[in-house]
Design a protein around this motif. Structure first.
Motif, PDB file in Angstrom:
ATOM      1  N   SER A 176      -1.336  -3.055   4.659  1.00  0.00           N
ATOM      2  CA  SER A 176      -0.885  -3.729   3.535  1.00  0.00           C
ATOM      3  C   SER A 176      -1.893  -4.570   2.593  1.00  0.00           C
ATOM      4  O   SER A 176      -1.917  -5.640   2.812  1.00  0.00           O
ATOM      5  CB  SER A 176       0.299  -4.553   4.106  1.00  0.00           C
ATOM      6  OG  SER A 176      -0.203  -5.708   4.947  1.00  0.00           O
ATOM      7  N   THR A 177      -2.855  -3.629   1.974  1.00  0.00           N
ATOM      8  CA  THR A 177      -3.497  -4.146   1.282  1.00  0.00           C
ATOM      9  C   THR A 177      -3.836  -3.424  -0.052  1.00  0.00           C
ATOM     10  O   THR A 177      -3.369  -2.371  -0.045  1.00  0.00           O
ATOM     11  CB  THR A 177      -5.219  -4.353   1.793  1.00  0.00           C
ATOM     12  OG1 THR A 177      -5.644  -2.863   2.102  1.00  0.00           O
ATOM     13  CG2 THR A 177      -5.083  -5.350   3.193  1.00  0.00           C
ATOM     14  N   GLY A 178      -4.155  -4.170  -0.970  1.00  0.00           N
ATOM     15  CA  GLY A 178      -4.447  -3.379  -2.403  1.00  0.00           C
ATOM     16  C   GLY A 178      -5.437  -2.505  -2.266  1.00  0.00           C
ATOM     17  O   GLY A 178      -6.101  -2.503  -1.510  1.00  0.00           O
ATOM     18  N   THR A 233      -9.188  -9.110   0.011  1.00  0.00           N
ATOM     19  CA  THR A 233      -7.961  -9.164   0.412  1.00  0.00           C
ATOM     20  C   THR A 233      -8.113  -8.620   2.234  1.00  0.00           C
ATOM     21  O   THR A 233      -8.722  -7.883   2.360  1.00  0.00           O
ATOM     22  CB  THR A 233      -7.155  -8.065   0.213  1.00  0.00           C
ATOM     23  OG1 THR A 233      -7.178  -8.242  -1.451  1.00  0.00           O
ATOM     24  CG2 THR A 233      -5.788  -8.202   0.493  1.00  0.00           C
ATOM     25  N   SER A 259      -0.981   1.233   0.301  1.00  0.00           N
ATOM     26  CA  SER A 259      -0.761   0.283  -0.685  1.00  0.00           C
ATOM     27  C   SER A 259      -1.285   0.535  -1.815  1.00  0.00           C
ATOM     28  O   SER A 259      -2.116   1.097  -2.654  1.00  0.00           O
ATOM     29  CB  SER A 259      -2.057  -0.788  -0.022  1.00  0.00           C
ATOM     30  OG  SER A 259      -1.465  -1.107   1.429  1.00  0.00           O
ATOM     31  N   GLY A 284      -0.616  -4.295  -4.547  1.00  0.00           N
ATOM     32  CA  GLY A 284      -0.393  -4.892  -3.216  1.00  0.00           C
ATOM     33  C   GLY A 284       0.946  -4.515  -2.587  1.00  0.00           C
ATOM     34  O   GLY A 284       0.911  -4.732  -1.323  1.00  0.00           O
ATOM     35  N   ASP A 285       1.798  -4.130  -3.176  1.00  0.00           N
ATOM     36  CA  ASP A 285       3.104  -3.591  -2.622  1.00  0.00           C
ATOM     37  C   ASP A 285       2.656  -2.384  -1.825  1.00  0.00           C
ATOM     38  O   ASP A 285       1.665  -1.564  -2.130  1.00  0.00           O
ATOM     39  CB  ASP A 285       4.213  -3.200  -3.534  1.00  0.00           C
ATOM     40  CG  ASP A 285       4.647  -4.448  -4.172  1.00  0.00           C
ATOM     41  OD1 ASP A 285       4.332  -5.538  -3.787  1.00  0.00           O
ATOM     42  OD2 ASP A 285       5.363  -4.415  -5.414  1.00  0.00           O
ATOM     43  N   ILE A 286       3.788  -1.939  -0.787  1.00  0.00           N
ATOM     44  CA  ILE A 286       3.333  -0.728  -0.162  1.00  0.00           C
ATOM     45  C   ILE A 286       4.359   0.599  -0.446  1.00  0.00           C
ATOM     46  O   ILE A 286       5.394   0.461  -0.907  1.00  0.00           O
ATOM     47  CB  ILE A 286       3.668  -0.985   1.282  1.00  0.00           C
ATOM     48  CG1 ILE A 286       2.493  -1.934   1.667  1.00  0.00           C
ATOM     49  CG2 ILE A 286       3.683   0.400   2.191  1.00  0.00           C
ATOM     50  CD1 ILE A 286       3.292  -3.476   2.002  1.00  0.00           C
ATOM     51  N   ASP A 295       7.727  -4.831  -0.453  1.00  0.00           N
ATOM     52  CA  ASP A 295       6.857  -6.044  -1.027  1.00  0.00           C
ATOM     53  C   ASP A 295       5.751  -6.233  -0.099  1.00  0.00           C
ATOM     54  O   ASP A 295       5.782  -6.196   1.295  1.00  0.00           O
ATOM     55  CB  ASP A 295       7.742  -7.157  -0.997  1.00  0.00           C
ATOM     56  CG  ASP A 295       7.255  -8.528  -1.884  1.00  0.00           C
ATOM     57  OD1 ASP A 295       6.540  -9.116  -1.128  1.00  0.00           O
ATOM     58  OD2 ASP A 295       7.269  -8.702  -3.011  1.00  0.00           O
ATOM     59  N   GLY A 296       4.504  -6.338  -0.865  1.00  0.00           N
ATOM     60  CA  GLY A 296       3.274  -6.484  -0.182  1.00  0.00           C
ATOM     61  C   GLY A 296       3.141  -7.863   0.625  1.00  0.00           C
ATOM     62  O   GLY A 296       2.161  -7.975   1.607  1.00  0.00           O
ATOM     63  N   GLU A 297       3.984  -8.788   0.245  1.00  0.00           N
ATOM     64  CA  GLU A 297       3.851 -10.210   1.055  1.00  0.00           C
ATOM     65  C   GLU A 297       4.883 -10.239   1.995  1.00  0.00           C
ATOM     66  O   GLU A 297       4.610 -10.748   3.230  1.00  0.00           O
ATOM     67  CB  GLU A 297       3.896 -11.264  -0.097  1.00  0.00           C
ATOM     68  CG  GLU A 297       2.605 -11.104  -1.114  1.00  0.00           C
ATOM     69  CD  GLU A 297       2.440 -12.212  -1.958  1.00  0.00           C
ATOM     70  OE1 GLU A 297       3.284 -13.250  -1.995  1.00  0.00           O
ATOM     71  OE2 GLU A 297       1.398 -12.338  -2.609  1.00  0.00           O
ATOM     72  N   PHE A 315       7.490  -7.800   2.796  1.00  0.00           N
ATOM     73  CA  PHE A 315       7.665  -6.668   3.408  1.00  0.00           C
ATOM     74  C   PHE A 315       9.268  -6.428   3.466  1.00  0.00           C
ATOM     75  O   PHE A 315       9.709  -5.704   4.479  1.00  0.00           O
ATOM     76  CB  PHE A 315       7.036  -6.751   4.860  1.00  0.00           C
ATOM     77  CG  PHE A 315       5.663  -6.818   4.899  1.00  0.00           C
ATOM     78  CD1 PHE A 315       4.792  -6.110   4.469  1.00  0.00           C
ATOM     79  CD2 PHE A 315       5.215  -8.202   5.297  1.00  0.00           C
ATOM     80  CE1 PHE A 315       3.435  -6.354   4.811  1.00  0.00           C
ATOM     81  CE2 PHE A 315       3.730  -8.431   5.387  1.00  0.00           C
ATOM     82  CZ  PHE A 315       2.707  -7.393   5.222  1.00  0.00           C
TER      83      PHE A 315
END
Length: 245
Positions: free
Chosen positions: A57-59, A68, A120, A124-126, A146-148, A150
């Motif tokens: 889950s990183t950019g 990140t 990713s 930053g979203d998955i 959502d990347g933060e 989830f």
């Protein structure tokens, strides 16, 4: 620095062992007495998930976002359509499950199922590719986490842009392109692979080219009746425009 552990998804499918799939942690430190061995197992809380692909889950590193931290591992399930989020940042040698998204949420919110490959996005979203719809019919496309938080955000592509089948994908932000492959029909996969099905159109045989920023299909390639395109990979050089399938 050199990574000292690797994470491997493990399944008991077709082994007559009725236990949950697990995530194995392998020691990669050549100075360790446990070098090359499994040092930890994280069992999933459900049976018959079939863990398959996994992703960070990183950019996207193509954008040189090297600050990140990679602290979460995303584990979609090919059969159950569940999504597990595993914390590998707190204790990298003994990761823990920190979030689970149930199949019913994926079915109702996205009308998708049979989740496969997570990657990713630059934001930053998955992005997670799916193989079928909730009933096991062929259906391509992607769901977004959502990347933060989830949380499941919904589908990535517009409804009118959904391909007839899907499997894997890769993208190249510097060229604003995403390429996705076709795949198999989950209803038929359980019966085994029959090469004669290729000519019957049971399996997908297209490569789909997307505009990454607009999330729209721009081109499709039919690779022929003897083809079953699966994995898509670009070159490691982020400026290169070539790839392989």
């Amino acid at each position: 620095p050199r990574e000292e552990v690797a994470y491997v998804t493990c399944t008991y499918r077709e082994t007559c062992i009725d236990q949950p799939d697990f995530l194995a942690t392998v020691d990669l430190n050549p100075r360790s007495p446990c070098y090359g061995q499994v040092i930890h197992r994280l069992p999933m809380p459900n049976l018959k998930d079939e863990l398959h692909a996994s992703g960070w889950s990183t950019g996207c590193t193509c954008l040189d976002n090297i600050t990140t931290k990679r602290t979460k591992l995303i584990l979609p399930c090919l059969i159950s359509s569940r999504i597990y989020v595993v914390d590998v940042g707190s204790q990298c040698r003994a990761p823990k499950l920190c979030k689970m998204i149930e199949p019913v949420d994926v079915f109702w919110k996205c009308n998708k199922g049979y989740l496969n490959v997570p990657r990713s996005l630059p934001c930053g979203d998955i992005l997670i590719a799916n193989v079928g719809d909730p009933s096991g019919n062929a259906k391509g496309g992607f769901v977004v986490l959502d990347g933060e938080s989830f949380e499941l955000k919904g589908n990535w592509e517009n409804e009118c842009e959904t391909p007839p089948s899907g499997y894997d994908f890769w993208f190249q932000p510097r060229h604003n392109v995403l390429v996705s492959s076709a795949g198999f029909v989950m209803k038929r996969a359980g019966y085994g692979f029959d090469p004669n099905d290729l000519k019957k159109g049971v399996f997908g045989r297209r490569l789909n080219v997307w505009n990454l920023s607009c999330r729209t299909l721009t081109q499709c390639f039919d690779l022929g009746e003897d083809s079953l395109p699966l994995c898509v990979r670009f070159l490691h050089n982020p400026d290169a425009a070539e790839g392989y399938v």
